[in-house]
Design an enzyme around this catalytic site. Structure first.
Site, PDB file in Angstrom:
ATOM      1  N   GLY A 165       0.765  -1.250   0.000  1.00  0.00           N
ATOM      2  CA  GLY A 165       0.000   0.000   0.000  1.00  0.00           C
ATOM      3  C   GLY A 165       0.794   1.297   0.000  1.00  0.00           C
ATOM      4  N   GLU A 200      -1.882   0.798 -13.235  1.00  0.00           N
ATOM      5  CA  GLU A 200      -2.827  -0.284 -13.550  1.00  0.00           C
ATOM      6  C   GLU A 200      -4.242   0.268 -13.572  1.00  0.00           C
ATOM      7  OE1 GLU A 200      -2.348  -3.087 -10.333  1.00  0.00           O
ATOM      8  OE2 GLU A 200      -0.652  -4.075 -11.310  1.00  0.00           O
ATOM      9  N   ASN A 290       4.743 -13.043  -2.044  1.00  0.00           N
ATOM     10  CA  ASN A 290       5.460 -12.930  -0.776  1.00  0.00           C
ATOM     11  C   ASN A 290       6.399 -14.117  -0.651  1.00  0.00           C
ATOM     12  OD1 ASN A 290       3.949 -10.624   0.003  1.00  0.00           O
ATOM     13  ND2 ASN A 290       2.259 -11.987   0.501  1.00  0.00           N
ATOM     14  N   ARG A 292       8.086 -15.358   1.768  1.00  0.00           N
ATOM     15  CA  ARG A 292       8.336 -15.646   3.183  1.00  0.00           C
ATOM     16  C   ARG A 292       7.184 -16.491   3.728  1.00  0.00           C
ATOM     17  NH1 ARG A 292       5.851 -10.516   2.876  1.00  0.00           N
ATOM     18  NH2 ARG A 292       3.837 -10.534   3.940  1.00  0.00           N
TER      19      ARG A 292
HETATM   20  C1  MV4 Z   1      -4.975  -2.711  -6.359  1.00  0.00           C
HETATM   21  C2  MV4 Z   1      -6.319  -2.454  -6.009  1.00  0.00           C
HETATM   22  C3  MV4 Z   1      -7.217  -2.260  -7.036  1.00  0.00           C
HETATM   23  N1  MV4 Z   1      -6.801  -2.290  -8.316  1.00  0.00           N
HETATM   24  N2  MV4 Z   1      -4.627  -2.736  -7.653  1.00  0.00           N
HETATM   25  C4  MV4 Z   1      -3.212  -2.740  -1.913  1.00  0.00           C
HETATM   26  C5  MV4 Z   1      -1.898  -3.209  -1.420  1.00  0.00           C
HETATM   27  C6  MV4 Z   1      -1.113  -3.608  -2.594  1.00  0.00           C
HETATM   28  N3  MV4 Z   1      -0.625  -4.932  -2.409  1.00  0.00           N
HETATM   29  C7  MV4 Z   1      -2.041  -3.534  -3.753  1.00  0.00           C
HETATM   30  N4  MV4 Z   1      -3.311  -3.052  -3.272  1.00  0.00           N
HETATM   31  C8  MV4 Z   1      -4.343  -2.864  -4.116  1.00  0.00           C
HETATM   32  N5  MV4 Z   1      -4.034  -2.919  -5.424  1.00  0.00           N
HETATM   33  C9  MV4 Z   1      -5.520  -2.517  -8.599  1.00  0.00           C
HETATM   34  N6  MV4 Z   1      -5.134  -2.528  -9.877  1.00  0.00           N
HETATM   35  C10 MV4 Z   1      -6.658  -2.425  -4.664  1.00  0.00           C
HETATM   36  C11 MV4 Z   1      -5.671  -2.613  -3.708  1.00  0.00           C
HETATM   37  C12 MV4 Z   1      -6.119  -2.526  -2.351  1.00  0.00           C
HETATM   38  C13 MV4 Z   1      -6.145  -3.651  -1.537  1.00  0.00           C
HETATM   39  C14 MV4 Z   1      -5.709  -4.877  -1.956  1.00  0.00           C
HETATM   40  C15 MV4 Z   1      -5.752  -5.986  -1.146  1.00  0.00           C
HETATM   41  C16 MV4 Z   1      -6.258  -5.847   0.131  1.00  0.00           C
HETATM   42  C17 MV4 Z   1      -6.685  -4.639   0.602  1.00  0.00           C
HETATM   43  C18 MV4 Z   1      -6.638  -3.514  -0.223  1.00  0.00           C
HETATM   44  C19 MV4 Z   1      -7.082  -2.300   0.257  1.00  0.00           C
HETATM   45  C20 MV4 Z   1      -7.030  -1.205  -0.553  1.00  0.00           C
HETATM   46  C21 MV4 Z   1      -6.545  -1.327  -1.855  1.00  0.00           C
END
Ligand code: MV4
Length: 445
Positions: A165, A200, A290, A292
């Site tokens: 994030g 993205e 990940n 790990r």
């Molecule tokens: C995203 C998304 C929506 N669309 N990518 C959050 C952490 C990072 N690992 C990627 N994340 C996200 N990527 C696209 N193209 C929404 C999130 C996201 C999210 C993802 C998983 C769990 C919780 C989240 C909370 C807010 C946003």
């Protein structure tokens, strides 16, 4: 097999590793900071070495001190746990250079997944679905604008060195793009000393579903089914479960095969996790890997009846995996108990635990390093316990969890127990009707 493993970590995961080592007849070395001198991992290990002051940078992240502790105690392997040095390729390389086995993947594997743009390119080549977007890094604001118009708003900007994030910006219209691009770049530069940003399509209201994988040194890779980690707050997971209430046998097969392709693409060795975003139509997209063992590995252990730490150690020692995939036979839910006040924006609440009663009984597992009289130091993360409830159905697992939470007594500090009790009674949660946005609108009573 290894004779002695040094555990480069603290808290519940250090204890978790010590427990498996004892069952395997492997001696253990704990390392600890001065703030952790009364911790259980120090007492339960066969040996313990103080490696520095409370600040992580002077202890659990201090590579020279950790290597000295390993050499003094003659450890032949190091288990990094999660967090701290678990995904630090320099540390994995230093272990390699010193002839001490890093229990995890090679430095090259860590690097190939640590850079998100590289990871995404690898996944595209391997035929793993990724979120539609622009390939490679954004070159300028103009490039960002043109790309967003092509993809269509909303889009999301992410740091290539990021994950979890940080340095992320959702952009809803062209009016915001310049500011968001500049902010994301500045935040990435400050957080990671790498200001590379990529773009993205923003997937709205997704679920976060991840697949556990294991690969050995002989090129065999298997999957161990999924965990649903959609219940998060500010990118901190609070509840995880397996199987996912959103899963179907067909989707599990597709995501499992994609996860195997992803891990095989880098000849992955060790246990690891492929994170996917899943949209409402059950389209899934690779997000990150990940490299790990994760906090939430226990729910997988419970539903497939399998010790993942034992498997990780055996793989590191050169054993072959069976090659079979594993499917959930039970339902498990994990609640993370943090020393935080859920009535006050989850503000940290370190201090002394004056009274403690931990739940037990059928279908309840507690992984925790705390005891009555233990003082939670303010220097590290606030997780003090994980409760894992296991039953044949999701409904029963939720009821077992509710019952276990009602037995839990922790006095002296605030904890997230009341939050979990209310969540277990929430109608949408009970129906399995939730996405990563769920906690944005959840209100404590
Ligand atoms: C995203 C998304 C929506 N669309 N990518 C959050 C952490 C990072 N690992 C990627 N994340 C996200 N990527 C696209 N193209 C929404 C999130 C996201 C999210 C993802 C998983 C769990 C919780 C989240 C909370 C807010 C946003």
């Amino acid at each position: 097999m290894f004779k002695k493993i040094l555990i480069a970590n603290r808290g519940e995961i250090a204890l978790r590793v010590i427990r498996t080592c004892r069952e395997m007849g492997i001696k253990t070395v704990a390392i600890y900071s001065t703030a952790d001198k009364d911790s259980l991992h120090v007492r339960f290990a066969d040996e313990a070495v103080c490696i520095g002051k409370p600040a992580s940078s002077e202890s659990y992240l201090n590579i020279p001190h950790i290597m000295a502790a390993a050499e003094i105690t003659n450890a032949d392997a190091i288990h990094p746990g999660y967090g701290f040095l678990a995904e630090n390729s320099k540390f994995a390389q230093i272990c390699l250079d010193h002839g001490i086995k890093f229990i995890g993947p090679t430095p090259e594997m860590i690097n190939s997944m640590g850079d998100k743009v590289t990871a995404k390119e690898t996944m595209i080549k391997a035929g793993v679905p990724v979120v539609p977007g622009v390939e490679g890094l954004l070159q300028s604001v103009e490039h960002a604008k043109a790309s967003a118009n092509e993809i269509g708003y909303p889009v999301i900007l992410k740091a290539t060195a990021g994950g979890g994030g940080k340095g992320m910006r959702v952009v809803w219209s062209e009016a915001e793009i310049e500011k968001s691009y500049d902010n994301a770049k500045a935040e990435a530069a400050a957080s990671f000393k790498n200001d590379g940003i990529y773009m993205e399509k923003f997937v709205e209201e997704p679920r976060h579903i991840e697949i556990q994988v294991a690969g050995d040194q002989f090129g065999n890779v298997c999957h161990l089914s999924e965990r649903d980690c959609s219940i998060q707050r500010r990118h901190q997971k609070l509840v995880e479960e397996s199987p996912s209430p959103f899963m179907t046998p067909e989707l599990r097969e597709k995501m499992g095969q994609a996860a195997i392709k992803a891990a095989a693409a880098i000849n992955y060795e060790s246990v690891g996790t492929i994170e996917f975003l899943v949209d409402k139509h059950r389209n899934f997209y690779f997000m990150e890997m990940n490299t790990r063992i994760q906090v939430e590995h226990c729910v997988t252990e419970e539903v497939i009846n399998y010790d993942l730490i034992k498997e990780q150690i055996k793989i590191a020692a050169g054993h072959k995996i069976s090659g079979n995939n594993y499917y959930p036979e039970m339902h498990a839910i994990e609640c993370r108990i943090n020393a935080e006040d859920p009535y006050n924006d989850f503000r940290p609440s370190p201090g002394k635990i004056t009274v403690l009663h931990q739940p037990g009984g059928h279908g309840v597992r507690i992984d925790s390093h705390v005891y009555a009289g233990y003082v939670i130091p303010p220097y590290y993360d606030s997780m003090i316990a994980k409760i894992i409830a296991v039953a044949r159905t999701r409904e029963e697992a939720i009821d077992t969890m509710s019952r276990a939470l009602s037995e839990y007594v922790i006095e002296g500090i605030k904890t997230t127990i009341p939050f979990h009790q209310q969540l277990m009674r929430n109608e949408d949660f009970r129906k399995g009707n939730f996405t990563t946005k769920f906690l944005e609108t959840f209100k404590m009573q």
